[in-house]
Design a protein around this motif. Structure first.
Motif, PDB file in Angstrom:
ATOM      1  N   ARG A  26       0.827  -1.211   0.000  1.00 60.35           N
ATOM      2  CA  ARG A  26       0.000   0.000   0.000  1.00 60.35           C
ATOM      3  C   ARG A  26       0.862   1.263   0.000  1.00 60.35           C
ATOM      4  NH1 ARG A  26      -4.504  -0.884  -1.927  1.00 60.35           N
ATOM      5  NH2 ARG A  26      -5.277   1.061  -1.014  1.00 60.35           N
ATOM      6  N   LEU A  27       2.107   1.125   0.462  1.00 58.89           N
ATOM      7  CA  LEU A  27       3.034   2.254   0.486  1.00 58.89           C
ATOM      8  C   LEU A  27       4.380   1.753  -0.011  1.00 58.89           C
ATOM      9  CD1 LEU A  27       3.644   5.233   1.336  1.00 58.89           C
ATOM     10  CD2 LEU A  27       4.362   4.309   3.555  1.00 58.89           C
ATOM     11  N   LEU A  28       4.845   2.332  -1.108  1.00 55.21           N
ATOM     12  CA  LEU A  28       6.147   1.990  -1.668  1.00 55.21           C
ATOM     13  C   LEU A  28       7.099   3.147  -1.417  1.00 55.21           C
ATOM     14  CD1 LEU A  28       8.277   0.537  -3.354  1.00 55.21           C
ATOM     15  CD2 LEU A  28       7.095   1.367  -5.433  1.00 55.21           C
ATOM     16  N   GLY A  29       8.133   2.907  -0.623  1.00 52.32           N
ATOM     17  CA  GLY A  29       9.155   3.917  -0.388  1.00 52.32           C
ATOM     18  C   GLY A  29      10.277   3.776  -1.396  1.00 52.32           C
ATOM     19  N   LEU A  30      10.500   4.811  -2.184  1.00 50.30           N
ATOM     20  CA  LEU A  30      11.613   4.848  -3.136  1.00 50.30           C
ATOM     21  C   LEU A  30      12.641   5.824  -2.596  1.00 50.30           C
ATOM     22  CD1 LEU A  30      12.852   4.081  -5.921  1.00 50.30           C
ATOM     23  CD2 LEU A  30      11.690   6.117  -6.838  1.00 50.30           C
ATOM     24  N   GLY A  31      13.815   5.303  -2.240  1.00 50.77           N
ATOM     25  CA  GLY A  31      14.837   6.156  -1.655  1.00 50.77           C
ATOM     26  C   GLY A  31      15.857   6.631  -2.672  1.00 50.77           C
ATOM     27  N   GLU A  32      16.514   7.743  -2.359  1.00 47.24           N
ATOM     28  CA  GLU A  32      17.647   8.223  -3.143  1.00 47.24           C
ATOM     29  C   GLU A  32      18.837   8.349  -2.206  1.00 47.24           C
ATOM     30  OE1 GLU A  32      17.062  12.081  -4.844  1.00 47.24           O
ATOM     31  OE2 GLU A  32      16.390  13.009  -2.980  1.00 47.24           O
ATOM     32  N   PRO A  33      20.062   8.121  -2.697  1.00 45.19           N
ATOM     33  CA  PRO A  33      21.232   8.121  -1.815  1.00 45.19           C
ATOM     34  C   PRO A  33      21.795   9.508  -1.533  1.00 45.19           C
ATOM     35  CG  PRO A  33      21.903   7.555  -4.032  1.00 45.19           C
ATOM     36  CD  PRO A  33      20.412   7.709  -4.074  1.00 45.19           C
ATOM     37  N   THR A  34      21.356  10.499  -2.287  1.00 42.43           N
ATOM     38  CA  THR A  34      21.797  11.874  -2.105  1.00 42.43           C
ATOM     39  C   THR A  34      20.761  12.782  -2.737  1.00 42.43           C
ATOM     40  OG1 THR A  34      23.645  13.423  -2.423  1.00 42.43           O
ATOM     41  CG2 THR A  34      23.150  11.945  -4.257  1.00 42.43           C
ATOM     42  N   HIS A  35      20.735  14.025  -2.331  1.00 40.62           N
ATOM     43  CA  HIS A  35      19.776  14.983  -2.884  1.00 40.62           C
ATOM     44  C   HIS A  35      20.414  15.778  -4.022  1.00 40.62           C
ATOM     45  CE1 HIS A  35      16.874  14.022   0.105  1.00 40.62           C
ATOM     46  NE2 HIS A  35      17.466  14.641   1.116  1.00 40.62           N
ATOM     47  N   GLY A  36      19.555  16.374  -4.849  1.00 41.61           N
ATOM     48  CA  GLY A  36      20.025  17.307  -5.863  1.00 41.61           C
ATOM     49  C   GLY A  36      20.510  16.687  -7.151  1.00 41.61           C
ATOM     50  N   VAL A  37      20.209  15.393  -7.385  1.00 42.56           N
ATOM     51  CA  VAL A  37      20.621  14.718  -8.621  1.00 42.56           C
ATOM     52  C   VAL A  37      19.369  14.455  -9.464  1.00 42.56           C
ATOM     53  CG1 VAL A  37      21.711  12.676  -9.624  1.00 42.56           C
ATOM     54  CG2 VAL A  37      22.623  13.681  -7.516  1.00 42.56           C
ATOM     55  N   GLU A  38      19.275  15.094 -10.613  1.00 42.49           N
ATOM     56  CA  GLU A  38      18.078  14.974 -11.447  1.00 42.49           C
ATOM     57  C   GLU A  38      17.810  13.537 -11.889  1.00 42.49           C
ATOM     58  OE1 GLU A  38      15.660  17.358 -13.055  1.00 42.49           O
ATOM     59  OE2 GLU A  38      16.193  18.122 -11.072  1.00 42.49           O
ATOM     60  N   ALA A  39      18.868  12.751 -12.062  1.00 38.35           N
ATOM     61  CA  ALA A  39      18.677  11.375 -12.550  1.00 38.35           C
ATOM     62  C   ALA A  39      17.771  10.577 -11.635  1.00 38.35           C
ATOM     63  CB  ALA A  39      20.033  10.681 -12.693  1.00 38.35           C
ATOM     64  N   PHE A  40      17.871  10.795 -10.323  1.00 39.55           N
ATOM     65  CA  PHE A  40      17.018  10.058  -9.390  1.00 39.55           C
ATOM     66  C   PHE A  40      15.573  10.550  -9.462  1.00 39.55           C
ATOM     67  CE2 PHE A  40      21.227   9.817  -7.107  1.00 39.55           C
ATOM     68  CZ  PHE A  40      21.487   8.510  -7.503  1.00 39.55           C
ATOM     69  N   LEU A  41      15.396  11.855  -9.634  1.00 40.28           N
ATOM     70  CA  LEU A  41      14.043  12.404  -9.768  1.00 40.28           C
ATOM     71  C   LEU A  41      13.396  11.937 -11.067  1.00 40.28           C
ATOM     72  CD1 LEU A  41      14.566  16.095  -8.563  1.00 40.28           C
ATOM     73  CD2 LEU A  41      14.218  14.036  -7.215  1.00 40.28           C
ATOM     74  N   GLU A  42      14.184  11.869 -12.123  1.00 43.01           N
ATOM     75  CA  GLU A  42      13.655  11.397 -13.403  1.00 43.01           C
ATOM     76  C   GLU A  42      13.258   9.922 -13.323  1.00 43.01           C
ATOM     77  OE1 GLU A  42      16.915  12.383 -15.896  1.00 43.01           O
ATOM     78  OE2 GLU A  42      16.408  14.521 -16.014  1.00 43.01           O
ATOM     79  N   LEU A  43      14.069   9.129 -12.632  1.00 35.38           N
ATOM     80  CA  LEU A  43      13.729   7.723 -12.435  1.00 35.38           C
ATOM     81  C   LEU A  43      12.441   7.607 -11.617  1.00 35.38           C
ATOM     82  CD1 LEU A  43      16.074   4.797 -11.703  1.00 35.38           C
ATOM     83  CD2 LEU A  43      14.209   5.207 -10.104  1.00 35.38           C
ATOM     84  N   ARG A  44      12.320   8.437 -10.592  1.00 34.01           N
ATOM     85  CA  ARG A  44      11.083   8.464  -9.790  1.00 34.01           C
ATOM     86  C   ARG A  44       9.872   8.791 -10.649  1.00 34.01           C
ATOM     87  NH1 ARG A  44      10.408  13.890  -6.892  1.00 34.01           N
ATOM     88  NH2 ARG A  44      10.024  14.337  -9.100  1.00 34.01           N
ATOM     89  N   ASN A  45       9.988   9.809 -11.512  1.00 31.17           N
ATOM     90  CA  ASN A  45       8.868  10.178 -12.377  1.00 31.17           C
ATOM     91  C   ASN A  45       8.477   9.030 -13.293  1.00 31.17           C
ATOM     92  OD1 ASN A  45       9.059  12.670 -11.201  1.00 31.17           O
ATOM     93  ND2 ASN A  45       9.698  13.763 -13.041  1.00 31.17           N
ATOM     94  N   GLU A  46       9.474   8.364 -13.843  1.00 32.09           N
ATOM     95  CA  GLU A  46       9.200   7.239 -14.738  1.00 32.09           C
ATOM     96  C   GLU A  46       8.494   6.115 -13.995  1.00 32.09           C
ATOM     97  OE1 GLU A  46      11.748   3.992 -17.387  1.00 32.09           O
ATOM     98  OE2 GLU A  46      12.645   5.944 -16.902  1.00 32.09           O
TER      99      GLU A  46
END
Length: 394
Positions: A26-46
């Protein structure tokens, strides 16, 4: 070793990641190892687009101020305001400047436009109003539920009483309190009385919820409760800011993630009839094992929001960690988890942690990053991760 590693990885795709999760999620946590990197945000959007279009998800929440996020949600859900305003005022910690966050809101608004209200996507923040320089004043969080309740109930306090107890906002937002707890007003007699009022306001919201939701709407009640919950959390955090013991910073980390977990719990309950939720934040806020970091030379440890909510949800909570291989001159050593994953042939991969652990025939060492803002994955705890999204290079 390389052949067996390749057997537990697939090219990144939303379906490849969700195939590793419990169908009860019911809740999927997607983590990133550091902030401020567009590649992780783009992967999240996808991933979010896949979850919406194929897995029935109807909401996303990110590591941003829960009250500011109401502005971004009003834009994506009801088309209120302009996108520029939503980016400027609907995020905290400078997240509104990220192009991928702008694309996320734009896509959500376009998805929602032709759909009825009950099918529309919602946007949430699940962090408290905690600025880089310290916590915000509790005034907006406290006065919003007061104003909501006073329109329907007789309350034992006046608005003037609240304003007098709160005093100037500058008392609460003094940046000097970040390093000097003696300058905090969080444990004054006024602050203690405000904590009692915040607790009473939330109790009134709960005890009168049948009448209040009928007189207003479930959404209005939910927003009032969000503010009351935030007021209580903020006042608790301000009290932590006034702590003069060595345990202060560790306690503040605990208090922040407790606020996050409370917000995640409320979001999951609100969205229960509509679909699962994607939560996006730093790995340290979503992981199941105990979180660790060093601040000003002091080791800190605390239970993350993911660990806390995971104890409540059981297999309804899933955690997917994201990490990377090379970043400029920072190349992982072959004996680290990131070094091992760098042998994969995919630029972006989904790794099955359980099968990965079973293939290992040697002990991996934790990566020591060149960048202090990056936290590597602990190879000893990958059995507590449901999926790993790995980017070879960022």
């Amino acid at each position: 070793m390389t052949t067996s590693i390749r057997d537990v990885a697939r090219p990144f795709a939303g379906g490849a990641l969700t195939a590793l999760l419990s169908p009860a999620t019911r809740l999927l946590g997607l983590g990133e190892p550091t902030h401020g990197v567009e590649a992780f945000l783009e992967l999240r959007n996808e991933l979010f687009r896949h979850l919406v279009e194929h897995e029935g998800y109807r909401s996303i929440t990110i590591e941003s101020d829960c009250l500011s996020a109401l502005i971004a949600d009003a834009y994506v859900t009801d088309g209120i305001g302009a996108l520029d305003d939503a980016m400027s005022h609907g995020f905290s910690h400078g997240l509104g400047a990220a192009p991928a966050n702008r694309e996320l809101l734009r896509w959500m608004r376009a998805y929602n436009e032709p759909r009825p209200l009950y099918e529309r996507l919602r946007f949430y923040g699940f962090d408290g109003p905690l600025k880089i320089t310290g916590p915000a004043s509790p005034r907006p969080a406290l006065t919003a539920p007061y104003d909501y309740l006073v329109a329907h109930l007789d309350l034992p306090w006046s608005r003037e009483t609240l304003d007098e107890l709160l005093g100037p906002d500058e008392r609460w937002t003094n940046p000097a309190t970040l390093m000097d707890p003696t300058q905090s007003v969080g444990r004054t007699s006024e602050a203690k009385e405000l904590r009692q009022i915040a607790d009473d306001l939330r109790a009134l919201l709960t005890s009168h919820s049948p009448h209040l939701t009928a007189a207003t709407s479930p959404d209005d009640w939910w927003r009032a409760d969000l503010h009351a919950r935030t007021a209580a959390g903020l006042l608790r955090y301000h009290a932590g800011m006034a702590d003069t013991t060595p345990a202060r910073m560790g306690s503040l980390m605990c208090l922040r993630d407790t606020m996050m977990a409370d917000n995640l719990d409320a979001i999951v309950r609100r969205e229960a009839r509509r679909g699962p939720t994607l939560a996006f934040a730093h790995n340290r806020h979503l992981q199941r094992d105990k979180s660790h970091m060093h601040f000003a030379g002091q080791p800190l440890q605390w239970w993350s929001a993911g660990a806390i909510i995971g104890t409540h949800l059981g297999d309804q909570y899933a955690f997917a960690a994201t990490t990377f291989g090379t970043r400029g001159s920072d190349i992982p050593h072959p004996d680290t988890l990131e070094g091992l994953l760098s042998t994969l042939p995919h630029a972006r991969a989904v790794v099955d942690p359980a099968h990965l652990a079973a293939t290992l025939d040697r002990k991996l060492t934790p990566r020591v990053p060149a960048d202090h803002t990056y936290f590597s994955l602990d190879p000893a705890t990958i059995d507590q991760i449901d999926a790993i999204a790995f980017l070879t290079e960022i």
